[in-house]
Design a protein around this motif. Structure first.
Motif, PDB file in Angstrom:
ATOM      1  N   CYS A   1       0.838  -1.195   0.000  1.00 50.04           N
ATOM      2  CA  CYS A   1       0.000   0.000   0.000  1.00 50.04           C
ATOM      3  C   CYS A   1       0.876   1.250   0.000  1.00 50.04           C
ATOM      4  O   CYS A   1       1.838   1.350   0.764  1.00 50.04           O
ATOM      5  N   GLY A   2       0.537   2.225  -0.850  1.00 50.72           N
ATOM      6  CA  GLY A   2       1.309   3.451  -0.950  1.00 50.72           C
ATOM      7  C   GLY A   2       1.155   4.370   0.243  1.00 50.72           C
ATOM      8  O   GLY A   2       1.855   5.375   0.338  1.00 50.72           O
ATOM      9  N   VAL A   3       0.254   4.048   1.178  1.00 49.77           N
ATOM     10  CA  VAL A   3       0.066   4.859   2.380  1.00 49.77           C
ATOM     11  C   VAL A   3       0.664   4.173   3.598  1.00 49.77           C
ATOM     12  O   VAL A   3       1.600   4.664   4.217  1.00 49.77           O
ATOM     13  N   CYS A   4       0.131   2.999   3.951  1.00 52.64           N
ATOM     14  CA  CYS A   4       0.591   2.333   5.172  1.00 52.64           C
ATOM     15  C   CYS A   4       1.792   1.421   4.933  1.00 52.64           C
ATOM     16  O   CYS A   4       2.454   1.010   5.888  1.00 52.64           O
ATOM     17  N   GLU A   5       2.064   1.070   3.679  1.00 54.58           N
ATOM     18  CA  GLU A   5       3.199   0.234   3.294  1.00 54.58           C
ATOM     19  C   GLU A   5       3.165  -1.147   3.953  1.00 54.58           C
ATOM     20  O   GLU A   5       4.174  -1.831   4.034  1.00 54.58           O
ATOM     21  N   MET A   6       1.996  -1.548   4.400  1.00 60.31           N
ATOM     22  CA  MET A   6       1.870  -2.842   5.059  1.00 60.31           C
ATOM     23  C   MET A   6       1.019  -3.806   4.235  1.00 60.31           C
ATOM     24  O   MET A   6       1.442  -4.908   3.922  1.00 60.31           O
ATOM     25  N   ASN A   7      -0.161  -3.381   3.911  1.00 59.13           N
ATOM     26  CA  ASN A   7      -1.098  -4.277   3.239  1.00 59.13           C
ATOM     27  C   ASN A   7      -0.767  -4.413   1.767  1.00 59.13           C
ATOM     28  O   ASN A   7      -0.427  -3.443   1.088  1.00 59.13           O
ATOM     29  N   ARG A   8      -0.878  -5.616   1.261  1.00 60.36           N
ATOM     30  CA  ARG A   8      -0.736  -5.824  -0.173  1.00 60.36           C
ATOM     31  C   ARG A   8      -1.984  -5.294  -0.867  1.00 60.36           C
ATOM     32  O   ARG A   8      -3.087  -5.396  -0.351  1.00 60.36           O
ATOM     33  N   CYS A   9      -1.782  -4.745  -2.050  1.00 63.48           N
ATOM     34  CA  CYS A   9      -2.918  -4.083  -2.695  1.00 63.48           C
ATOM     35  C   CYS A   9      -2.996  -4.400  -4.177  1.00 63.48           C
ATOM     36  O   CYS A   9      -3.480  -3.594  -4.951  1.00 63.48           O
TER      37      CYS A   9
ATOM     38  N   CYS B   1      -6.926   2.245   3.711  1.00 64.80           N
ATOM     39  CA  CYS B   1      -6.340   3.583   3.581  1.00 64.80           C
ATOM     40  C   CYS B   1      -7.122   4.434   2.592  1.00 64.80           C
ATOM     41  O   CYS B   1      -7.241   5.655   2.779  1.00 64.80           O
ATOM     42  N   GLU B   2      -7.653   3.834   1.556  1.00 68.15           N
ATOM     43  CA  GLU B   2      -8.472   4.600   0.621  1.00 68.15           C
ATOM     44  C   GLU B   2      -9.684   5.179   1.336  1.00 68.15           C
ATOM     45  O   GLU B   2     -10.042   6.350   1.150  1.00 68.15           O
ATOM     46  N   ALA B   3     -10.327   4.360   2.178  1.00 71.51           N
ATOM     47  CA  ALA B   3     -11.493   4.830   2.926  1.00 71.51           C
ATOM     48  C   ALA B   3     -11.114   5.898   3.946  1.00 71.51           C
ATOM     49  O   ALA B   3     -11.850   6.873   4.155  1.00 71.51           O
ATOM     50  N   ASP B   4      -9.952   5.747   4.580  1.00 70.76           N
ATOM     51  CA  ASP B   4      -9.535   6.675   5.630  1.00 70.76           C
ATOM     52  C   ASP B   4      -9.102   8.034   5.092  1.00 70.76           C
ATOM     53  O   ASP B   4      -9.368   9.075   5.707  1.00 70.76           O
ATOM     54  N   PHE B   5      -8.414   8.045   3.944  1.00 66.96           N
ATOM     55  CA  PHE B   5      -7.772   9.283   3.487  1.00 66.96           C
ATOM     56  C   PHE B   5      -8.365   9.886   2.219  1.00 66.96           C
ATOM     57  O   PHE B   5      -8.085  11.046   1.902  1.00 66.96           O
ATOM     58  N   PHE B   6      -9.168   9.143   1.463  1.00 70.85           N
ATOM     59  CA  PHE B   6      -9.608   9.642   0.158  1.00 70.85           C
ATOM     60  C   PHE B   6     -11.122   9.646  -0.023  1.00 70.85           C
ATOM     61  O   PHE B   6     -11.603   9.841  -1.132  1.00 70.85           O
ATOM     62  N   SER B   7     -11.852   9.440   1.041  1.00 68.14           N
ATOM     63  CA  SER B   7     -13.310   9.389   0.912  1.00 68.14           C
ATOM     64  C   SER B   7     -13.975  10.709   1.266  1.00 68.14           C
ATOM     65  O   SER B   7     -15.187  10.845   1.159  1.00 68.14           O
ATOM     66  N   ARG B   8     -13.194  11.715   1.706  1.00 71.81           N
ATOM     67  CA  ARG B   8     -13.781  12.993   2.108  1.00 71.81           C
ATOM     68  C   ARG B   8     -12.818  14.126   1.744  1.00 71.81           C
ATOM     69  O   ARG B   8     -11.642  13.906   1.524  1.00 71.81           O
ATOM     70  N   ASP B   9     -13.363  15.333   1.714  1.00 72.19           N
ATOM     71  CA  ASP B   9     -12.543  16.501   1.406  1.00 72.19           C
ATOM     72  C   ASP B   9     -13.191  17.715   2.045  1.00 72.19           C
ATOM     73  O   ASP B   9     -14.297  17.638   2.609  1.00 72.19           O
ATOM     74  N   VAL B  10     -12.528  18.846   1.947  1.00 72.50           N
ATOM     75  CA  VAL B  10     -13.058  20.106   2.476  1.00 72.50           C
ATOM     76  C   VAL B  10     -13.641  20.920   1.336  1.00 72.50           C
ATOM     77  O   VAL B  10     -13.463  20.586   0.156  1.00 72.50           O
TER      78      VAL B  10
ATOM     79  N   TYR C   1      -1.590  18.933  -0.617  1.00 66.16           N
ATOM     80  CA  TYR C   1      -0.268  18.322  -0.727  1.00 66.16           C
ATOM     81  C   TYR C   1       0.347  18.201   0.664  1.00 66.16           C
ATOM     82  O   TYR C   1       1.277  18.918   1.036  1.00 66.16           O
ATOM     83  N   ILE C   2      -0.222  17.308   1.428  1.00 71.23           N
ATOM     84  CA  ILE C   2       0.241  16.983   2.779  1.00 71.23           C
ATOM     85  C   ILE C   2       0.201  15.462   2.901  1.00 71.23           C
ATOM     86  O   ILE C   2      -0.260  14.762   2.004  1.00 71.23           O
ATOM     87  N   SER C   3       0.689  14.961   4.019  1.00 70.76           N
ATOM     88  CA  SER C   3       0.684  13.524   4.243  1.00 70.76           C
ATOM     89  C   SER C   3      -0.747  12.979   4.231  1.00 70.76           C
ATOM     90  O   SER C   3      -1.657  13.599   4.797  1.00 70.76           O
ATOM     91  N   PRO C   4      -1.007  11.853   3.567  1.00 69.38           N
ATOM     92  CA  PRO C   4      -0.032  10.967   2.924  1.00 69.38           C
ATOM     93  C   PRO C   4       0.168  11.237   1.426  1.00 69.38           C
ATOM     94  O   PRO C   4       0.991  10.591   0.796  1.00 69.38           O
ATOM     95  N   ILE C   5      -0.591  12.210   0.870  1.00 67.30           N
ATOM     96  CA  ILE C   5      -0.538  12.391  -0.582  1.00 67.30           C
ATOM     97  C   ILE C   5       0.835  12.843  -1.044  1.00 67.30           C
ATOM     98  O   ILE C   5       1.318  12.411  -2.095  1.00 67.30           O
ATOM     99  N   ASP C   6       1.500  13.715  -0.272  1.00 66.41           N
ATOM    100  CA  ASP C   6       2.802  14.204  -0.710  1.00 66.41           C
ATOM    101  C   ASP C   6       3.805  13.063  -0.857  1.00 66.41           C
ATOM    102  O   ASP C   6       4.555  12.985  -1.843  1.00 66.41           O
TER     103      ASP C   6
END
Length: 254
Positions: free
Chosen positions: A34-42, A51-60, A100-105
């Protein structure tokens, strides 16, 4: 005007591709993390489902023109920031996955400098999904990646914006046009310059082959900082007949 990228690129692309092949082969042989947590195979999607649900499912809330974050704005109420009202850019809208902040950067850096092309596929798929809420006539829009300077392409071995754009086009069943927008002048890296210098740096750095005949255009890039590069691109696209220019960027610098 001297074309410094497209013409020379055709004769030297095989060498660039050869340098990229070993890295691409390693990516195929090793299980992707995984490009975010580097643990799970994806598999080949770049980011695990958690990680997709945690970081990419919402915005401001964001300015609809330049996508600068406006947290007080409602997500369902289009607003335009003061800067875009005072000095309207040549582009009409911008869509981003986040700041452009963690984890996207870190993901963008991994894509650009370690050839994590699976992340380009992930970014492009999500950007394509963000377009589902747009009017149906945008399906006629073409997808154009921001071209990389030949010198930088030779160093890196690939254009990350092209790989993201290809995934965007596939996700939305839109036409990818990768050879109409040209970078005709090598420029200094934008991140080393102040705002006024950035605008001068990219002035007349791009050109369009042929006419766009009132077509709408999605312009794809990895990071938008001041918007100077995308503004210059929108200018030349509209000079060539584009009816509307909508930026699709992975990340927006806060």
């Amino acid at each position: 005007m001297q074309l410094c990228s497209s013409v020379r690129m055709r004769s030297k692309l095989p060498k660039v591709a050869n340098r990229l092949m070993p890295r691409a082969l390693v990516r195929r042989l090793l299980p992707l993390r995984c490009g975010v947590c580097e643990m799970n195979r994806c598999s080949a999607i770049g980011v695990c489902a958690h990680c997709e649900a945690d970081f990419f499912s919402r915005d401001v809330g964001r300015c609809v023109r330049c996508a600068i974050a406006m947290p007080a704005a409602r997500l369902d109420a289009p607003v335009i920031c003061g800067r875009c009202l005072a000095q309207p850019p040549h582009f009409d809208a911008t869509t981003t996955l986040g700041d452009y902040i963690s984890p996207i950067d870190g993901m963008v850096m991994a894509l650009k400098f370690t050839a994590r092309l699976d992340l380009a596929q992930f970014f492009g798929r999500l950007l394509g999904q963000r377009l589902l809420d747009l009017p149906s006539d945008t399906h006629e829009a073409i997808v154009i990646p921001v071209p990389l300077a030949f010198e930088r392409l030779q160093q890196r071995g690939f254009n990350q914006s092209h790989h993201i754009a290809r995934a965007v086009a596939a996700a939305g069943h839109r036409l990818l046009v990768a050879d109409q927008l040209l970078r005709v002048r090598h420029t200094a890296p934008q991140q080393t310059l102040a705002l006024k210098e950035r605008r001068a740096n990219v002035r007349r750095a791009f050109a369009v082959q042929g006419k766009l005949d009132n077509r709408a255009v999605f312009v794809v890039d990895d990071v938008m900082t001041t918007g100077s590069t995308l503004d210059e691109i929108a200018r030349v696209l509209k000079d060539a007949g584009a009816s509307r220019v909508h930026n699709l960027v992975v990340a927006r610098t806060p």
